[in-house]
Design a protein around this motif. Structure first.
Motif, PDB file in Angstrom:
ATOM      1  N   MET A 118       0.826  -1.203   0.000  1.00 43.05           N
ATOM      2  CA  MET A 118       0.000   0.000   0.000  1.00 43.05           C
ATOM      3  C   MET A 118       0.868   1.264   0.000  1.00 43.05           C
ATOM      4  SD  MET A 118      -3.116  -1.062  -0.192  1.00 43.05           S
ATOM      5  CE  MET A 118      -2.453  -2.447  -1.153  1.00 43.05           C
ATOM      6  N   LEU A 119       1.964   1.242   0.748  1.00 40.19           N
ATOM      7  CA  LEU A 119       2.876   2.398   0.764  1.00 40.19           C
ATOM      8  C   LEU A 119       3.544   2.573  -0.591  1.00 40.19           C
ATOM      9  CD1 LEU A 119       4.568   1.902   4.267  1.00 40.19           C
ATOM     10  CD2 LEU A 119       2.907   3.655   3.638  1.00 40.19           C
ATOM     11  N   ALA A 120       3.918   1.447  -1.223  1.00 43.84           N
ATOM     12  CA  ALA A 120       4.550   1.534  -2.541  1.00 43.84           C
ATOM     13  C   ALA A 120       3.580   2.080  -3.585  1.00 43.84           C
ATOM     14  CB  ALA A 120       5.068   0.157  -2.957  1.00 43.84           C
ATOM     15  N   LEU A 121       2.301   1.711  -3.479  1.00 43.08           N
ATOM     16  CA  LEU A 121       1.300   2.253  -4.408  1.00 43.08           C
ATOM     17  C   LEU A 121       1.121   3.753  -4.203  1.00 43.08           C
ATOM     18  CD1 LEU A 121      -1.371  -0.600  -4.319  1.00 43.08           C
ATOM     19  CD2 LEU A 121      -0.075   0.145  -6.330  1.00 43.08           C
ATOM     20  N   LEU A 122       1.121   4.188  -2.943  1.00 42.65           N
ATOM     21  CA  LEU A 122       1.022   5.625  -2.672  1.00 42.65           C
ATOM     22  C   LEU A 122       2.241   6.360  -3.214  1.00 42.65           C
ATOM     23  CD1 LEU A 122      -0.348   5.584   1.003  1.00 42.65           C
ATOM     24  CD2 LEU A 122      -1.577   6.330  -1.053  1.00 42.65           C
ATOM     25  N   GLU A 123       3.423   5.780  -3.035  1.00 50.76           N
ATOM     26  CA  GLU A 123       4.643   6.393  -3.545  1.00 50.76           C
ATOM     27  C   GLU A 123       4.609   6.483  -5.072  1.00 50.76           C
ATOM     28  OE1 GLU A 123       8.647   7.930  -3.618  1.00 50.76           O
ATOM     29  OE2 GLU A 123       6.995   7.926  -2.161  1.00 50.76           O
ATOM     30  N   ARG A 124       4.069   5.434  -5.703  1.00 53.41           N
ATOM     31  CA  ARG A 124       3.995   5.447  -7.170  1.00 53.41           C
ATOM     32  C   ARG A 124       3.060   6.525  -7.682  1.00 53.41           C
ATOM     33  NH1 ARG A 124       1.978   0.426 -10.905  1.00 53.41           N
ATOM     34  NH2 ARG A 124      -0.040   1.325 -10.341  1.00 53.41           N
ATOM     35  N   GLN A 125       2.016   6.821  -6.901  1.00 46.55           N
ATOM     36  CA  GLN A 125       1.131   7.920  -7.302  1.00 46.55           C
ATOM     37  C   GLN A 125       1.884   9.244  -7.363  1.00 46.55           C
ATOM     38  OE1 GLN A 125      -2.131   7.799  -4.471  1.00 46.55           O
ATOM     39  NE2 GLN A 125      -3.447   6.729  -5.929  1.00 46.55           N
ATOM     40  N   THR A 165       5.421   9.544  -7.627  1.00 42.39           N
ATOM     41  CA  THR A 165       6.636   9.541  -8.451  1.00 42.39           C
ATOM     42  C   THR A 165       6.474   8.854  -9.788  1.00 42.39           C
ATOM     43  OG1 THR A 165       7.447   7.432  -7.531  1.00 42.39           O
ATOM     44  CG2 THR A 165       7.996   9.466  -6.320  1.00 42.39           C
ATOM     45  N   GLY A 166       5.434   8.045  -9.924  1.00 40.99           N
ATOM     46  CA  GLY A 166       5.256   7.295 -11.163  1.00 40.99           C
ATOM     47  C   GLY A 166       6.121   6.050 -11.236  1.00 40.99           C
ATOM     48  N   ARG A 167       6.869   5.749 -10.186  1.00 45.93           N
ATOM     49  CA  ARG A 167       7.789   4.617 -10.215  1.00 45.93           C
ATOM     50  C   ARG A 167       7.429   3.578  -9.148  1.00 45.93           C
ATOM     51  NH1 ARG A 167      12.221   4.738 -13.262  1.00 45.93           N
ATOM     52  NH2 ARG A 167      13.093   3.028 -12.000  1.00 45.93           N
ATOM     53  N   GLY A 168       7.659   2.328  -9.531  1.00 45.07           N
ATOM     54  CA  GLY A 168       7.512   1.238  -8.580  1.00 45.07           C
ATOM     55  C   GLY A 168       8.818   1.006  -7.849  1.00 45.07           C
ATOM     56  N   GLN A 169       8.913  -0.117  -7.165  1.00 49.68           N
ATOM     57  CA  GLN A 169      10.128  -0.446  -6.414  1.00 49.68           C
ATOM     58  C   GLN A 169      10.088  -1.906  -6.021  1.00 49.68           C
ATOM     59  OE1 GLN A 169      10.057   1.181  -2.237  1.00 49.68           O
ATOM     60  NE2 GLN A 169       8.304   2.334  -3.062  1.00 49.68           N
ATOM     61  N   VAL A 170      11.170  -2.387  -5.404  1.00 44.27           N
ATOM     62  CA  VAL A 170      11.243  -3.760  -4.932  1.00 44.27           C
ATOM     63  C   VAL A 170      11.053  -3.780  -3.420  1.00 44.27           C
ATOM     64  CG1 VAL A 170      12.679  -5.825  -4.713  1.00 44.27           C
ATOM     65  CG2 VAL A 170      12.796  -4.446  -6.802  1.00 44.27           C
ATOM     66  N   LEU A 171      10.105  -4.584  -2.937  1.00 38.66           N
ATOM     67  CA  LEU A 171       9.897  -4.800  -1.510  1.00 38.66           C
ATOM     68  C   LEU A 171      10.511  -6.140  -1.141  1.00 38.66           C
ATOM     69  CD1 LEU A 171       6.104  -3.881  -1.178  1.00 38.66           C
ATOM     70  CD2 LEU A 171       8.067  -2.377  -0.817  1.00 38.66           C
ATOM     71  N   ASP A 172      11.461  -6.136  -0.241  1.00 40.42           N
ATOM     72  CA  ASP A 172      12.112  -7.353   0.234  1.00 40.42           C
ATOM     73  C   ASP A 172      11.576  -7.639   1.629  1.00 40.42           C
ATOM     74  OD1 ASP A 172      13.768  -9.376   1.058  1.00 40.42           O
ATOM     75  OD2 ASP A 172      15.640  -8.242   0.871  1.00 40.42           O
ATOM     76  N   VAL A 173      10.626  -8.574   1.721  1.00 37.48           N
ATOM     77  CA  VAL A 173       9.942  -8.848   2.988  1.00 37.48           C
ATOM     78  C   VAL A 173      10.331 -10.247   3.467  1.00 37.48           C
ATOM     79  CG1 VAL A 173       7.752  -8.762   4.211  1.00 37.48           C
ATOM     80  CG2 VAL A 173       8.027  -7.474   2.092  1.00 37.48           C
TER      81      VAL A 173
END
Length: 405
Positions: free
Chosen positions: A189-196, A198-206
């Motif tokens: 959910m945080l990555a989706l908010l960040e993408r809104q 910046t327009g960019r995704g990222q890698v989550l290492d959980v």
């Protein structure tokens, strides 16, 4: 008021998950309206072999475990070890928003997959890696399970019985898998908010190991501050020293959980008044018991009277009366009791899902209830490869032999 579309409507998710943690992450997204395509090997995900099975028939399409964690998804078979299978994954990722992977580093290397390179190739893609020990470190390729994760992470040592000659006991419910999924869900959910922004995704290492390591309740603060260990106790929180039992047997043979609080005047007075209303308070109404120190000194008397008090009551009667008095009490239910639970019935928690050849099957309901979004209908978990042809009909089409030789 007209309801908006589902909260994640239009979001495309590709899932390559071979354990419950990754599958649960996909389910949570699917229950909010995302389209989740599950890529499985030709023989099916290993979780299809986890029982129990519908009508006791061992079949990859009859696992109740698989049904729950994979409802509302699509199934596509693809052998990622072949060029054709890898092409299916590549095609799906081209317009995907999220890629859920439970592949550990050695498996990724064997397939020629680099999650960070994928992120560079598909800048808007959010890659959620949910693995036992993370993508780096000396244990990155170690095998794990729910039990191993709870043991290595610490929670297991707080679970068990007063009798410490009995080893720690694993709690049920896939708690390690669910814990790492909770962390992954927050991260997504945080990555989706960040993408809104910046327009960019990222890698989550959980990492499941790390998620469990911070999920040990009181063990961490007791060690970090007073430097003492907690010890497991039967059906109550692990503490540095033993606390009183919180389980009380009732007249119907069932138990209630009741946290007997001696130090809080409001709770103590509520308990005494409740017991007195049934003629069971006896000496507890004596003014001497209004003193906390006196109550603690004579705790054995209090405990014995409370035990007798519950023995004359039906468990559900005690539960409702205790709650009416504002006391922390709960009745102990077995899983099968929940189908008749009046509260779950009133909230329509269980939903019927149609299954071919079986009719309607009761499922636990959606984990989210939004007042502003439409409800996502619950659909049965897909049969193995049910949507493969649908996928082959889009993008760069592959023959079945290329996908699953």
């Amino acid at each position: 008021m007209a309801q908006a579309p589902h909260p994640l409507a239009g979001l495309k998710v590709v899932e390559v998950a071979h354990d419950i943690g990754g599958e649960f992450a996909g389910l949570l997204l699917a229950q909010m309206g995302a389209e989740v395509v599950k890529l499985e090997p030709p023989e099916g995900s290993p979780t299809r072999q986890v029982g129990p099975f519908a009508k006791g028939q061992v079949d990859p399409n009859a696992s109740l475990n698989f049904w729950y964690y994979n409802s509302n998804k699509k199934s596509v078979t693809a052998d990622l070890a072949t060029p054709g299978g890898m092409a299916v994954l590549t095609d799906r990722l081209a317009d995907a928003d999220i890629f859920i992977s439970t592949l550990q580093p050695a498996a990724l290397t064997a397939l020629g997959l680099d999650l960070y390179a994928l992120s560079d190739t598909h800048p808007r893609l959010i890659v959620a890696s949910i693995t036992p020990f993370g993508l780096t470190g000396p244990w990155a390729d170690y095998k794990s399970s729910d039990l191993v994760a709870l043991a290595a992470g610490g929670p297991l040592n707080s679970c068990g019985y007063d009798d410490h000659s009995i080893p720690p006991i694993r709690p049920g419910g896939n708690q390690a898998h669910h814990t790492v999924t909770s962390f992954a869900q927050i991260g997504l959910m945080l990555a989706l908010l960040e993408r809104q922004n910046t327009g960019r995704g990222q890698v989550l290492d959980v990492s499941m190991h790390e998620a469990c390591a911070v999920n040990v309740e009181l063990a961490n603060p007791y060690w970090f501050y007073p430097r003492v260990h907690v010890h497991r106790q039967t059906c109550r929180h692990a503490q540095p020293s033993p606390t009183q039992s919180a389980l009380f047997r009732c007249a119907d043979g069932r138990y209630v959980y009741f946290a007997l609080i001696l130090s809080e005047p409001k709770a103590w007075n509520a308990l005494v008044n409740w017991m007195d209303s049934k003629g069971m308070a006896v000496q507890l109404t004596d003014p001497a018991f209004s003193d906390v120190a006196y109550r603690q000194e004579h705790f054995h008397e209090v405990q014995e009277l409370v035990e007798c008090f519950f023995l004359i009551q039906d468990s559900h009667e005690a539960y409702h009366d205790g709650q009416a008095a504002g006391l922390p009490i709960g009745v102990l239910n077995a899983p099968e009791d929940l189908f008749d639970d009046e509260h779950l019935k009133a909230r329509e928690f269980f939903v019927d899902v149609a299954h071919d050849g079986l009719g309607k099957v009761a499922y636990p309901g959606a984990l989210y209830r939004f007042s502003s979004f439409g409800e996502v209908p619950r659909t049965a978990a897909p049969k193995l490869g049910e949507h493969t042809d649908e996928t082959l009909g889009t993008g760069a089409a592959k023959t079945p032999e290329e996908v699953a030789p």
